[in-house]
Design a protein around this motif. Sequence first.
Motif, PDB file in Angstrom:
ATOM      1  N   ASN A   1      -3.436  12.658   0.362  1.00  0.00           N
ATOM      2  CA  ASN A   1      -4.750  12.044   0.532  1.00  0.00           C
ATOM      3  C   ASN A   1      -5.085  11.038  -0.572  1.00  0.00           C
ATOM      4  O   ASN A   1      -6.201  10.506  -0.609  1.00  0.00           O
ATOM      5  CB  ASN A   1      -5.838  13.133   0.551  1.00  0.00           C
TER       6      ASN A   1
ATOM      7  N   GLN B   1      -4.697   7.492  -2.350  1.00  0.00           N
ATOM      8  CA  GLN B   1      -4.290   6.102  -2.149  1.00  0.00           C
ATOM      9  C   GLN B   1      -3.850   5.546  -3.497  1.00  0.00           C
ATOM     10  O   GLN B   1      -4.654   5.107  -4.313  1.00  0.00           O
ATOM     11  CB  GLN B   1      -5.459   5.281  -1.595  1.00  0.00           C
TER      12      GLN B   1
ATOM     13  N   GLY C   1      -5.815   1.856  -7.714  1.00  0.00           N
ATOM     14  CA  GLY C   1      -4.854   1.356  -6.740  1.00  0.00           C
ATOM     15  C   GLY C   1      -5.097  -0.056  -6.265  1.00  0.00           C
ATOM     16  O   GLY C   1      -4.353  -0.562  -5.428  1.00  0.00           O
ATOM     17  N   ARG C   2      -6.119  -0.720  -6.797  1.00  0.00           N
ATOM     18  CA  ARG C   2      -6.451  -2.081  -6.394  1.00  0.00           C
ATOM     19  C   ARG C   2      -6.340  -3.043  -7.573  1.00  0.00           C
ATOM     20  O   ARG C   2      -6.452  -2.636  -8.728  1.00  0.00           O
ATOM     21  CB  ARG C   2      -7.882  -2.169  -5.853  1.00  0.00           C
TER      22      ARG C   2
ATOM     23  N   SER D   1       0.848  -1.195   0.000  1.00  0.00           N
ATOM     24  CA  SER D   1       0.000   0.000   0.000  1.00  0.00           C
ATOM     25  C   SER D   1       0.881   1.241   0.000  1.00  0.00           C
ATOM     26  O   SER D   1       1.959   1.259   0.594  1.00  0.00           O
ATOM     27  CB  SER D   1      -0.919   0.024   1.230  1.00  0.00           C
ATOM     28  N   LYS D   2       0.396   2.275  -0.695  1.00  0.00           N
ATOM     29  CA  LYS D   2       1.170   3.513  -0.797  1.00  0.00           C
ATOM     30  C   LYS D   2       0.224   4.687  -0.952  1.00  0.00           C
ATOM     31  O   LYS D   2      -0.695   4.656  -1.780  1.00  0.00           O
ATOM     32  CB  LYS D   2       2.109   3.445  -2.014  1.00  0.00           C
ATOM     33  N   THR D   3       0.433   5.721  -0.163  1.00  0.00           N
ATOM     34  CA  THR D   3      -0.363   6.940  -0.279  1.00  0.00           C
ATOM     35  C   THR D   3       0.545   8.129  -0.562  1.00  0.00           C
ATOM     36  O   THR D   3       1.701   8.172  -0.128  1.00  0.00           O
ATOM     37  CB  THR D   3      -1.154   7.221   1.011  1.00  0.00           C
ATOM     38  N   TYR D   4      -0.004   9.079  -1.314  1.00  0.00           N
ATOM     39  CA  TYR D   4       0.638  10.369  -1.524  1.00  0.00           C
ATOM     40  C   TYR D   4      -0.348  11.417  -1.025  1.00  0.00           C
ATOM     41  O   TYR D   4      -1.340  11.715  -1.695  1.00  0.00           O
ATOM     42  CB  TYR D   4       0.934  10.599  -3.006  1.00  0.00           C
TER      43      TYR D   4
ATOM     44  N   ASP E   1       3.987   2.327   2.169  1.00  0.00           N
ATOM     45  CA  ASP E   1       3.641   2.513   3.571  1.00  0.00           C
ATOM     46  C   ASP E   1       3.603   1.181   4.308  1.00  0.00           C
ATOM     47  O   ASP E   1       3.870   1.114   5.508  1.00  0.00           O
ATOM     48  CB  ASP E   1       2.275   3.196   3.684  1.00  0.00           C
TER      49      ASP E   1
ATOM     50  N   ASN F   1      -3.436   0.044  -2.914  1.00  0.00           N
ATOM     51  CA  ASN F   1      -4.263  -0.397  -1.805  1.00  0.00           C
ATOM     52  C   ASN F   1      -4.232  -1.920  -1.722  1.00  0.00           C
ATOM     53  O   ASN F   1      -4.955  -2.605  -2.428  1.00  0.00           O
ATOM     54  CB  ASN F   1      -5.700   0.097  -1.991  1.00  0.00           C
ATOM     55  N   ASP F   2      -3.307  -2.448  -0.894  1.00  0.00           N
ATOM     56  CA  ASP F   2      -3.236  -3.886  -0.615  1.00  0.00           C
ATOM     57  C   ASP F   2      -3.006  -4.699  -1.898  1.00  0.00           C
ATOM     58  O   ASP F   2      -3.720  -5.656  -2.184  1.00  0.00           O
ATOM     59  CB  ASP F   2      -4.514  -4.342   0.083  1.00  0.00           C
TER      60      ASP F   2
END
Length: 265
Positions: A28, A30, A237-238, A23-26, A69, A33-34
Amino acid sequence: MTLTLDAPQLVDTRPLLLARHVSKTYGNVQALNDVSATVYPGEVLGIVGESGSGKSTFLRCLNLEETPDSGSYTLDLPDVGGNLFDLDRYARRMLCATRIGIVYQNPHLGLLMKHSSSGNVAERLLVAGERRFHTLRDKARDALDASEFPLDRMDAPPIELSGGMQQRVQLAKAIALEPALLLLDEPTTGLDVSVQALVLDTLKRLQQERRITMVIVSHDLGVIRTLADRVMVMRGGRVVEEGLADQIFQDPQAAYTQQLVHAKL
């Protein structure tokens, strides 16, 4: 007479690459996601999705350019152990220099545009510790030849070359040390159709001859269909669907995958 059959030998089916729950966010956003992926030795995994799906971010994580993350990433190699996301900057640089090759969509990210093409390939060899000029020259020539780059242009800088030739220099640089894993990020985007076909033919030949394990990212389903054994479809992201390439293209299950495939058809 009794016929006795020997028990069949089990084939080693351990994956080369295992990425789990990345998982990685910048801010707000995503970006991943997993996300999980498994790639076996000699296999080509194609990752497809629209812009912003997270596919290129995931590839940068596999190239250790990004630290997620959360999640883990391992390569089944004799001298490589543990979660690669935990490596320090130097260890990452050496691993990527010697065991992982990458071809970027934008050649400016992978090449020194004003240095000679052979010098660009030699630069990767230098990072790995080679210091003999003639060896550097010979290995650079061999890698450029394998990528079907015209050797009479090997001293020309990439800035003077066409987009297709620049991608061949990137490919030569990526395979110069016979990496365990080759990553390709939209390698044919922006190229003329005829040039795209030539680059894809080169990639397919290299994979068949050298059994290089590849992960290729593209929004172009034609590219993925040409090269990939298995396909992973990403959106937002999935991972929305994954499976054998034939199954994904002939009988997609997810509504989003159906839209992608039908749009291409």
